[in-house]
Design an enzyme around this catalytic site. Structure first.
Site, PDB file in Angstrom:
ATOM      1  CE  LYS A  21       3.250 -64.474  35.390  1.00 10.69           C
ATOM      2  NZ  LYS A  21       3.840 -65.031  36.616  1.00 10.69           N
ATOM      3  CB  SER A  22       1.195 -70.965  34.594  1.00  6.35           C
ATOM      4  OG  SER A  22       0.887 -70.048  35.600  1.00  6.35           O
ATOM      5  NE  ARG A  26       3.043 -75.420  36.086  1.00  6.42           N
ATOM      6  CZ  ARG A  26       2.958 -74.285  36.784  1.00  6.42           C
ATOM      7  NH1 ARG A  26       3.330 -73.129  36.221  1.00  6.42           N
ATOM      8  NH2 ARG A  26       2.523 -74.274  38.028  1.00  6.42           N
ATOM      9  N   GLY A  93       8.331 -65.857  41.328  1.00  4.18           N
ATOM     10  CA  GLY A  93       8.139 -66.899  42.335  1.00  4.18           C
ATOM     11  C   GLY A  93       8.035 -68.272  41.691  1.00  4.18           C
ATOM     12  NE  ARG A 121       5.928 -63.928  46.140  1.00  5.76           N
ATOM     13  CZ  ARG A 121       5.432 -64.302  44.955  1.00  5.76           C
ATOM     14  NH1 ARG A 121       5.996 -63.851  43.845  1.00  5.76           N
ATOM     15  NH2 ARG A 121       4.403 -65.091  44.902  1.00  5.76           N
ATOM     16  CG  ASP A 317      -2.109 -65.022  39.312  1.00  4.95           C
ATOM     17  OD1 ASP A 317      -1.714 -64.813  40.479  1.00  4.95           O
ATOM     18  OD2 ASP A 317      -1.601 -65.887  38.580  1.00  4.95           O
ATOM     19  CE  LYS A 343      -0.382 -65.355  44.920  1.00  2.88           C
ATOM     20  NZ  LYS A 343       0.187 -66.596  44.394  1.00  2.88           N
ATOM     21  NE  ARG A 347      -0.378 -59.287  42.925  1.00  4.66           N
ATOM     22  CZ  ARG A 347      -0.078 -60.268  42.094  1.00  4.66           C
ATOM     23  NH1 ARG A 347      -0.819 -61.367  42.066  1.00  4.66           N
ATOM     24  NH2 ARG A 347       0.957 -60.157  41.281  1.00  4.66           N
ATOM     25  NE  ARG A 389      -0.863 -61.852  37.864  1.00  7.52           N
ATOM     26  CZ  ARG A 389      -0.707 -62.246  36.597  1.00  7.52           C
ATOM     27  NH1 ARG A 389      -1.326 -61.622  35.623  1.00  7.52           N
ATOM     28  NH2 ARG A 389       0.061 -63.272  36.294  1.00  7.52           N
TER      29      ARG A 389
HETATM   30  C1  S3P Z   1       1.377 -69.926  39.583  1.00  9.93           C
HETATM   31  C2  S3P Z   1       0.649 -70.214  40.699  1.00  9.93           C
HETATM   32  C3  S3P Z   1       0.047 -69.176  41.547  1.00  9.93           C
HETATM   33  C4  S3P Z   1      -0.056 -67.852  40.805  1.00  9.93           C
HETATM   34  C5  S3P Z   1       1.202 -67.491  40.094  1.00  9.93           C
HETATM   35  C6  S3P Z   1       1.560 -68.560  39.079  1.00  9.93           C
HETATM   36  C7  S3P Z   1       1.990 -71.046  38.831  1.00  9.93           C
HETATM   37  O1  S3P Z   1       0.861 -69.000  42.699  1.00  9.93           O
HETATM   38  O2  S3P Z   1      -0.409 -66.822  41.715  1.00  9.93           O
HETATM   39  O3  S3P Z   1       1.056 -66.257  39.414  1.00  9.93           O
HETATM   40  O4  S3P Z   1       2.415 -70.840  37.685  1.00  9.93           O
HETATM   41  O5  S3P Z   1       2.051 -72.145  39.389  1.00  9.93           O
HETATM   42  P1  S3P Z   1       0.683 -69.937  44.006  1.00  9.93           P
HETATM   43  O6  S3P Z   1       0.891 -71.321  43.596  1.00  9.93           O
HETATM   44  O7  S3P Z   1       1.725 -69.468  44.974  1.00  9.93           O
HETATM   45  O8  S3P Z   1      -0.701 -69.655  44.486  1.00  9.93           O
END
Ligand code: S3P
Length: 431
Positions: A21-22, A26, A93, A121, A317, A343, A347, A389
């Site tokens: 996902k991350s 990007r 987020g 958030r 996570d 989150k 959580r 999650r």
């Molecule tokens: C993420 C960073 C984390 C993570 C989120 C994905 C990202 O959040 O908890 O699921 O893709 O950069 P934080 O940067 O707020 O800790």
């Protein structure tokens, strides 16, 4: 939707986890800022990443979603168009925070909104540095979304992150692409570095010097062909499930093994989980490999290593499912984890109330929890609060509980792992 789960059989077979996902967020955002058409294979089909694509579409980016790959046509870093209406980041987020960095550099106004959870958030953590860079951002009281971003000419800043957050770091680095002069971010605790890796791949100039990361403005980003590794954070649910259910043996191919994320694997091996790694490779700066997890009865008496500050950032996570593992192994203490309260849900509260509903003994702290080990869980009604999650972690808990567990609003798993329940069902064999 309510999903029911109960103990009953070992888990055996192969699970192809969705694209990370991350990394998907990007790649999509940078492809939108690159010149030409990028091809991204194994792009996450998760709702969160679809939110990113929807927002990019609202900014005039051409996106084709095919069976095997998505294609994104960008017009360079100044190629975005003013959106006709608010951009909807849904539950994500990452979409809202990263995209804010890009929008802060645009010569137009945009509004970024999200669902009920995202609207609670805190965004002060990005509003503050972006304002220092010269953007003007209006929010709801308390720095909550929706955000109205008046983009414009930005200046580079040197900024020490007050919270360990890859999202905030990435937001500032993206804004730095539009700033006058160098932008530098300091992180005292290392967080995932997918942004830094992806920026380098697309052709930006970015350096890391000890804890400081610096980015140069006005890069000419080039379109790329990319392939997203499978999501280690999604794989974590199957890793813990296979570690706990007697007789299990599960293979997870092509999982992302970026050093800032694979700490999970070292953590689990250190805790006595039987994990092996094969076929390691690297594509576009991101490591990957096949993970195999086999049930190990010795795990059950062992206390898991405590999770404190540095580990919290690396395992942020995974903490919900590690808490389930702790309740079955010899216990687990988590501290310095206040971030978990903001989150997709609180959580810490969600883990504690649901574990208690399953009859577990634990203590809730403002910044973490301490769960007692070796507990027999009993099936219960799980209130997921729509948090993906929590839904998946407690589905795993249901696999080792007596009786039936009913996971409420279970469909929220689609936020990061569409097909999660089907993949789990596919591993189960009758006793
Ligand atoms: C993420 C960073 C984390 C993570 C989120 C994905 C990202 O959040 O908890 O699921 O893709 O950069 P934080 O940067 O707020 O800790």
């Amino acid at each position: 939707m309510i999903r029911t789960v109960q103990a009953g059989s070992f888990l055996r077979g192969v699970v192809q986890c969705p694209g990370d996902k991350s990394i998907s967020h990007r790649y999509a955002m940078l492809a939108a800022l690159a010149r030409g058409e990028s091809e991204i294979r194994n792009f996450a089909g998760s709702q969160d990443c679809r939110s990113t694509l929807r927002c990019l579409g609202g900014l005039g980016v051409k996106i084709r979603v095919g069976e095997e790959a998505i294609h994104i046509s960008g017009g360079g870093i100044h190629g975005l168009q003013a959106p006709a209406g608010p951009l909807d980041a849904g539950n994500s987020g990452t979409t809202l925070r990263l995209l804010s960095g890009i929008l802060a550099g645009q010569p137009f106004q945009s509004v970024l909104a999200g669902d009920e959870s995202l609207s609670r958030r805190p965004m002060g953590r990005i509003i503050q540095p972006l304002s220092l860079m010269g953007a003007r951002i209006e929010s709801e009281e308390g720095g909550l979304p929706p955000l109205r971003i008046h983009g414009g000419s930005l200046r580079g800043i040197r900024y020490a992150l007050p919270v360990a957050s890859a999202q905030v770091k990435s937001c500032i680095l993206f804004a730095g692409l539009y700033a006058k002069g160098t932008t530098s971010v300091e992180e005292k605790v290392v967080t995932r570095d997918h942004t830094e890796i992806a920026l380098t791949q697309f052709g930006a100039t970015i350096r890391r010097q000890e804890n400081w990361i610096e980015v140069e403005p006005e890069p000419d980003l080039r379109a790329l062909r990319l392939d997203v590794p499978a999501d280690l954070s999604g794989a974590a649910f199957f890793m813990v499930a296979a570690a706990l259910v007697p007789g299990s043996d599960v293979l997870l191919p092509g999982v992302g093994l970026n050093p800032t994320r694979r700490i999970l694997i070292d953590y689990l091996s250190g805790a006595g989980v039987n994990v092996s790694l094969e076929n390691e490779s690297n594509r576009a700066g991101e490591a990957r490999g096949d993970l195999r997890i086999r049930y190990n009865p010795d795990l059950l008496g062992k206390r898991l290593p405590p999770i404190r500050a540095e580990l919290v950032a690396a395992l942020i996570d995974e903490i919900p499912v590690l808490s389930i593992l702790g309740s079955q192994a010899g216990g687990l203490e988590i501290s310095d984890a206040r971030e978990l309260r903001i989150k997709e849900s609180d959580r810490i509260a969600a883990i504690c109330s649901n574990l208690r509903a399953m009859g577990a003994e634990l203590e809730e702290h403002p910044d973490g929890l301490a769960v007692v080990g070796g507990q027999r869980l009993r099936g219960a009604d799980i209130e997921t609060l729509g948090d993906h999650r929590i839904a998946m972690a407690f589905t795993v808990a249901g696999l080792v509980a007596d009786g039936q567990t009913r996971v409420h609003r279970a469909e929220c798993a689609d936020v990061s792992f569409p097909g999660f329940y089907e993949a789990l069902a596919g591993l189960r064999r009758p006793d």
